[in-house]
Design a protein around this motif. Structure first.
Motif, PDB file in Angstrom:
ATOM      1  N   GLY A  12     -16.374 -10.110   3.079  1.00 39.42           N
ATOM      2  CA  GLY A  12     -16.305 -11.305   2.251  1.00 39.42           C
ATOM      3  C   GLY A  12     -15.514 -12.411   2.907  1.00 39.42           C
ATOM      4  O   GLY A  12     -14.960 -12.271   3.991  1.00 39.42           O
ATOM      5  N   LYS A  13     -15.445 -13.524   2.197  1.00 40.84           N
ATOM      6  CA  LYS A  13     -14.803 -14.732   2.721  1.00 40.84           C
ATOM      7  C   LYS A  13     -13.303 -14.541   2.955  1.00 40.84           C
ATOM      8  O   LYS A  13     -12.744 -15.095   3.885  1.00 40.84           O
ATOM      9  N   SER A  14     -12.656 -13.753   2.090  1.00 40.12           N
ATOM     10  CA  SER A  14     -11.205 -13.591   2.218  1.00 40.12           C
ATOM     11  C   SER A  14     -10.824 -12.588   3.306  1.00 40.12           C
ATOM     12  O   SER A  14      -9.647 -12.416   3.616  1.00 40.12           O
ATOM     13  N   GLY A  15     -11.817 -11.911   3.904  1.00 41.37           N
ATOM     14  CA  GLY A  15     -11.551 -11.069   5.065  1.00 41.37           C
ATOM     15  C   GLY A  15     -10.918  -9.732   4.750  1.00 41.37           C
ATOM     16  O   GLY A  15     -11.193  -9.122   3.729  1.00 41.37           O
ATOM     17  N   HIS A  16     -10.020  -9.327   5.626  1.00 40.23           N
ATOM     18  CA  HIS A  16      -9.422  -7.997   5.578  1.00 40.23           C
ATOM     19  C   HIS A  16      -8.021  -8.056   4.964  1.00 40.23           C
ATOM     20  O   HIS A  16      -7.222  -8.913   5.307  1.00 40.23           O
ATOM     21  N   PHE A  17      -7.766  -7.123   4.066  1.00 46.05           N
ATOM     22  CA  PHE A  17      -6.440  -6.949   3.462  1.00 46.05           C
ATOM     23  C   PHE A  17      -6.083  -5.487   3.571  1.00 46.05           C
ATOM     24  O   PHE A  17      -6.918  -4.621   3.301  1.00 46.05           O
ATOM     25  N   LYS A  18      -4.879  -5.192   3.979  1.00 45.40           N
ATOM     26  CA  LYS A  18      -4.393  -3.811   4.005  1.00 45.40           C
ATOM     27  C   LYS A  18      -2.934  -3.826   3.592  1.00 45.40           C
ATOM     28  O   LYS A  18      -2.139  -4.577   4.146  1.00 45.40           O
ATOM     29  N   ILE A  19      -2.607  -2.964   2.608  1.00 43.75           N
ATOM     30  CA  ILE A  19      -1.244  -2.875   2.136  1.00 43.75           C
ATOM     31  C   ILE A  19      -0.381  -2.229   3.213  1.00 43.75           C
ATOM     32  O   ILE A  19      -0.851  -1.369   3.964  1.00 43.75           O
ATOM     33  N   ASP A  20       0.851  -2.647   3.300  1.00 48.86           N
ATOM     34  CA  ASP A  20       1.797  -2.041   4.237  1.00 48.86           C
ATOM     35  C   ASP A  20       2.287  -0.741   3.628  1.00 48.86           C
ATOM     36  O   ASP A  20       3.060  -0.751   2.673  1.00 48.86           O
ATOM     37  N   GLU A  21       1.806   0.391   4.153  1.00 49.96           N
ATOM     38  CA  GLU A  21       2.177   1.710   3.614  1.00 49.96           C
ATOM     39  C   GLU A  21       3.312   2.303   4.447  1.00 49.96           C
ATOM     40  O   GLU A  21       3.109   2.729   5.563  1.00 49.96           O
ATOM     41  N   GLU A  22       4.503   2.277   3.892  1.00 54.52           N
ATOM     42  CA  GLU A  22       5.646   2.848   4.596  1.00 54.52           C
ATOM     43  C   GLU A  22       6.084   4.115   3.940  1.00 54.52           C
ATOM     44  O   GLU A  22       6.214   4.244   2.787  1.00 54.52           O
TER      45      GLU A  22
ATOM     46  N   ASP B 253       3.865  15.055 -20.824  1.00 56.14           N
ATOM     47  CA  ASP B 253       4.706  14.030 -20.200  1.00 56.14           C
ATOM     48  C   ASP B 253       4.357  13.757 -18.734  1.00 56.14           C
ATOM     49  O   ASP B 253       5.196  13.281 -17.975  1.00 56.14           O
ATOM     50  N   MET B 254       3.116  14.019 -18.342  1.00 59.94           N
ATOM     51  CA  MET B 254       2.682  13.619 -17.001  1.00 59.94           C
ATOM     52  C   MET B 254       2.773  12.100 -16.897  1.00 59.94           C
ATOM     53  O   MET B 254       2.668  11.406 -17.903  1.00 59.94           O
ATOM     54  N   ILE B 255       2.929  11.615 -15.691  1.00 59.61           N
ATOM     55  CA  ILE B 255       3.058  10.175 -15.465  1.00 59.61           C
ATOM     56  C   ILE B 255       1.989   9.731 -14.479  1.00 59.61           C
ATOM     57  O   ILE B 255       1.854  10.319 -13.402  1.00 59.61           O
ATOM     58  N   ILE B 256       1.260   8.695 -14.855  1.00 59.54           N
ATOM     59  CA  ILE B 256       0.315   8.055 -13.947  1.00 59.54           C
ATOM     60  C   ILE B 256       1.011   6.809 -13.411  1.00 59.54           C
ATOM     61  O   ILE B 256       1.486   5.979 -14.180  1.00 59.54           O
ATOM     62  N   GLU B 257       1.067   6.696 -12.087  1.00 62.70           N
ATOM     63  CA  GLU B 257       1.796   5.570 -11.488  1.00 62.70           C
ATOM     64  C   GLU B 257       1.156   5.153 -10.169  1.00 62.70           C
ATOM     65  O   GLU B 257       0.251   5.830  -9.662  1.00 62.70           O
ATOM     66  N   GLY B 258       1.658   4.067  -9.652  1.00 60.44           N
ATOM     67  CA  GLY B 258       1.275   3.640  -8.312  1.00 60.44           C
ATOM     68  C   GLY B 258      -0.183   3.276  -8.148  1.00 60.44           C
ATOM     69  O   GLY B 258      -0.734   3.435  -7.063  1.00 60.44           O
ATOM     70  N   VAL B 259      -0.822   2.778  -9.208  1.00 58.36           N
ATOM     71  CA  VAL B 259      -2.216   2.348  -9.070  1.00 58.36           C
ATOM     72  C   VAL B 259      -2.198   1.057  -8.259  1.00 58.36           C
ATOM     73  O   VAL B 259      -1.556   0.076  -8.646  1.00 58.36           O
ATOM     74  N   LYS B 260      -2.894   1.091  -7.112  1.00 55.59           N
ATOM     75  CA  LYS B 260      -2.850  -0.085  -6.243  1.00 55.59           C
ATOM     76  C   LYS B 260      -4.043  -0.134  -5.312  1.00 55.59           C
ATOM     77  O   LYS B 260      -4.641   0.896  -4.993  1.00 55.59           O
ATOM     78  N   LEU B 261      -4.370  -1.342  -4.892  1.00 53.39           N
ATOM     79  CA  LEU B 261      -5.369  -1.559  -3.864  1.00 53.39           C
ATOM     80  C   LEU B 261      -4.707  -1.267  -2.523  1.00 53.39           C
ATOM     81  O   LEU B 261      -3.636  -1.811  -2.225  1.00 53.39           O
ATOM     82  N   LEU B 262      -5.327  -0.416  -1.735  1.00 58.21           N
ATOM     83  CA  LEU B 262      -4.791  -0.091  -0.419  1.00 58.21           C
ATOM     84  C   LEU B 262      -5.377  -0.976   0.676  1.00 58.21           C
ATOM     85  O   LEU B 262      -4.679  -1.364   1.613  1.00 58.21           O
ATOM     86  N   GLU B 263      -6.684  -1.276   0.527  1.00 59.21           N
ATOM     87  CA  GLU B 263      -7.361  -2.025   1.579  1.00 59.21           C
ATOM     88  C   GLU B 263      -8.669  -2.600   1.052  1.00 59.21           C
ATOM     89  O   GLU B 263      -9.297  -2.011   0.177  1.00 59.21           O
ATOM     90  N   LYS B 264      -9.050  -3.752   1.579  1.00 60.41           N
ATOM     91  CA  LYS B 264     -10.366  -4.318   1.312  1.00 60.41           C
ATOM     92  C   LYS B 264     -10.867  -4.990   2.579  1.00 60.41           C
ATOM     93  O   LYS B 264     -10.089  -5.545   3.357  1.00 60.41           O
ATOM     94  N   ARG B 265     -12.170  -4.873   2.782  1.00 58.86           N
ATOM     95  CA  ARG B 265     -12.823  -5.481   3.953  1.00 58.86           C
ATOM     96  C   ARG B 265     -14.056  -6.242   3.488  1.00 58.86           C
ATOM     97  O   ARG B 265     -14.701  -5.838   2.543  1.00 58.86           O
TER      98      ARG B 265
END
Length: 161
Positions: free
Chosen positions: A151-161, A137-149
Motif C-alpha cells: 500500500g501507499k503507506s509502505g512498510h511498518f514493523k514494531i520494534d520488538e525488544e 481470571d485469565m488476562i488477554i493483553e498485548g493485542v497489537k499490530l506487529l507488521e504491515k506491508r
C-alpha cells in the motif's frame, strides 16, 4: 507525523473510504495477542486434557473465521478477499501464557491490519471462552499490530525488544 482521518468526510461525518482509484497491491499484516493463565490451565491445554476438546485447534479456526468477518464487526471496514490467514498459537509455560500470532494476506486496494488484529483477538477470546469454567481470571493483553506491508503507506514493523 499523523495524517488526517480518512474515515471522516468534510462535514465531520463518518463514512467508508472510497478505494476505487487505489492501486491493487500485495498487502500483508501480522498481529499478536497474549493470554495469561495459571500453570495448571496451560498444562491442561498443552496436554489435551480439556473436556471441550483441542483448545488451540478451535482458537485457530475461530481466528481464521473472524478475519474473514472483520467487515461485519468493525464499522466502515471494507470486506476483503483474503488469500491467506494463518494463526500460530505458542504456549510459553515459563511466562504462564499463550502467544497468538496472526498473518493475513491479499492482493487488494486496502490494508489487512484490522483482519490480522481481529484474528488474534478472537483466537484469544476463544481460548478464554473454552477455559473460563476452569479459570475465570485469565488476562488477554498485548493485542497489537506487529507488521504491515504494501500500500501507499509502505512498510511498518514494531520494534520488538
Amino acid at each position: 507525523m499523523m495524517s488526517e482521518f480518512t474515515h471522516i468526510n468534510p462535514k465531520g461525518e463518518a463514512h467508508m473510504v472510497d478505494v476505487t482509484e487505489k492501486q491493487t497491491t500485495e498487502r500483508e499484516a501480522r498481529a499478536e495477542a497474549i493470554v495469561k493463565m495459571a500453570p495448571d490451565t496451560l498444562a491442561m491445554i498443552m496436554e489435551g486434557r480439556h473436556h471441550k476438546g483441542d483448545v488451540f485447534a478451535t482458537a485457530r479456526v475461530a481466528g481464521i473465521m473472524a478475519a474473514k468477518k472483520t467487515s461485519d464487526l468493525i464499522p466502515l471496514c471494507h470486506p476483503l478477499l483474503l488469500t491467506k490467514v494463518e494463526l500460530e498459537l505458542t504456549p510459553e509455560p515459563e511466562l504462564q501464557q499463550v502467544r497468538i500470532r496472526s498473518l493475513c494476506k491479499l492482493a487488494g486496494q486496502t490494508g489487512v491490519e484490522m483482519e490480522a488484529l481481529t484474528a488474534a483477538s478472537v483466537a484469544a477470546l476463544t481460548i478464554y471462552d473454552m477455559c473460563k469454567a476452569v479459570q475465570k481470571d485469565m488476562i488477554i493483553e498485548g493485542v497489537k499490530l506487529l507488521e504491515k506491508r504494501g500500500g501507499k503507506s509502505g512498510h511498518f514493523k514494531i520494534d520488538e525488544e
